[in-house]
Design a protein around this motif. Sequence first.
Motif, PDB file in Angstrom:
ATOM      1  N   VAL A  77      13.306 -13.568 -64.851  1.00  0.00           N
ATOM      2  CA  VAL A  77      11.876 -13.026 -66.386  1.00  0.00           C
ATOM      3  C   VAL A  77      12.169 -11.902 -66.012  1.00  0.00           C
ATOM      4  CG1 VAL A  77       9.267 -13.597 -65.957  1.00  0.00           C
ATOM      5  CG2 VAL A  77      11.216 -15.414 -65.543  1.00  0.00           C
ATOM      6  N   PHE A 100      16.340 -13.743 -68.928  1.00  0.00           N
ATOM      7  CA  PHE A 100      17.646 -13.832 -69.374  1.00  0.00           C
ATOM      8  C   PHE A 100      18.234 -14.296 -67.885  1.00  0.00           C
ATOM      9  CE2 PHE A 100      15.650 -10.627 -66.846  1.00  0.00           C
ATOM     10  CZ  PHE A 100      15.980 -10.000 -65.005  1.00  0.00           C
ATOM     11  N   GLU A 125      15.644  -4.548 -56.770  1.00  0.00           N
ATOM     12  CA  GLU A 125      13.951  -4.982 -57.976  1.00  0.00           C
ATOM     13  C   GLU A 125      14.318  -6.656 -57.030  1.00  0.00           C
ATOM     14  OE1 GLU A 125      14.781  -6.490 -61.711  1.00  0.00           O
ATOM     15  OE2 GLU A 125      14.920  -4.897 -62.596  1.00  0.00           O
ATOM     16  N   GLU A 127      12.171  -9.766 -55.553  1.00  0.00           N
ATOM     17  CA  GLU A 127      11.476 -10.781 -56.504  1.00  0.00           C
ATOM     18  C   GLU A 127      11.736 -12.116 -55.630  1.00  0.00           C
ATOM     19  OE1 GLU A 127      12.898 -11.335 -60.443  1.00  0.00           O
ATOM     20  OE2 GLU A 127      13.710  -9.547 -60.774  1.00  0.00           O
ATOM     21  N   ASP A 154      17.318  -9.055 -56.982  1.00  0.00           N
ATOM     22  CA  ASP A 154      18.023  -9.318 -58.892  1.00  0.00           C
ATOM     23  C   ASP A 154      18.437  -7.588 -58.577  1.00  0.00           C
ATOM     24  OD1 ASP A 154      18.214  -9.261 -61.141  1.00  0.00           O
ATOM     25  OD2 ASP A 154      16.473  -8.512 -61.964  1.00  0.00           O
ATOM     26  N   LYS A 173      23.637  -7.359 -64.556  1.00  0.00           N
ATOM     27  CA  LYS A 173      22.973  -8.020 -62.829  1.00  0.00           C
ATOM     28  C   LYS A 173      23.478  -9.249 -62.498  1.00  0.00           C
ATOM     29  CE  LYS A 173      17.812  -7.086 -65.179  1.00  0.00           C
ATOM     30  NZ  LYS A 173      17.496  -6.928 -63.849  1.00  0.00           N
TER      31      LYS A 173
HETATM   32 ZN    ZN Z   1      14.434  -8.297 -62.101  1.00  0.00          ZN
END
Ligand code: ZN
Length: 281
Positions: A77, A100, A125, A127, A154, A173
């Motif tokens: 997300v 995604f 990132e 998460e 991420d 990613k």
């Molecule tokens: Zn992310």
Amino acid sequence: MRIANLSGRLVLIVAGKAVDVERAAQGRFAADPQAVYDRWAEFTAWAATATDLPEGVDFDPRDLGSPVPAPRQVLAVGLNYGDHAKESGFAVPDTLPPVFPKYASAITGPVTEVALPAGGHTDWEVELVVAIGSRAYRAEPSWEHVAGLTVGQDLSERITQLAGPAPQFGLGKSFPGFAPVGPWLVTPDEFDDPDDLELGCSINGEEMQKGRTRDLIFSVPALIAKLSAVLPLLPGDLIFTGTPAGVGLGRTPQRWLAPGDELVSYVEGIGELRQTCTGGN
Ligand code: ZN
């Protein structure tokens, strides 16, 4: 309850030690960590009442794999914290956040070396990651379908992510090692408030991100409802719930991971990931 993947086998983490599930349950549950999510209710019922578990063993965190090593779907997300949407130059989503895939081949355990793509701009990132414990389709907002929570990174190569006439988040990613997950899965009942957990990350000890999951625009229960309104969430699926502010893309000047950097990511009440970056992939 905490479960982990120790050298490819499902274990319970009890007082910091690993108890092999297949042996403790005398074969009732398979050693494959991914298989447990298809029998999650049965497994948690067994774990809640299992007595005289064998003594656990000490382990090296480098031998942990992802507690969810082979999900059928990994939904990630975007823009799910207001401060991160702002630093990315986007409006805060109101009815549906961008979603995604992260492809499953990118998943690793919690302590790894990550080869940075040559010529890339690799970003971080941190998460909160959700594992699904029962099929959810057109579900109400609730924690009912959540098996547990874990920490994820991420990792994102921004040039690939933003190349082309339309951004292609999934590829940028999903380089090898770009989805470290762990160190274990913690069931929601272990938290005082699973909707309010601190999370953050640092590079070489310097804090880069620090936020709280209470600031998610779409909370975990809301994401279950929003995502399952479109497709069924399956046992053993993962949801990367989004990242707070402080990524390299949003900095002035921008900053990217470099060979030798050590990235440490955490979520309160769960644990930490530790990625060492290497060059030349
Ligand atoms: Zn992310």
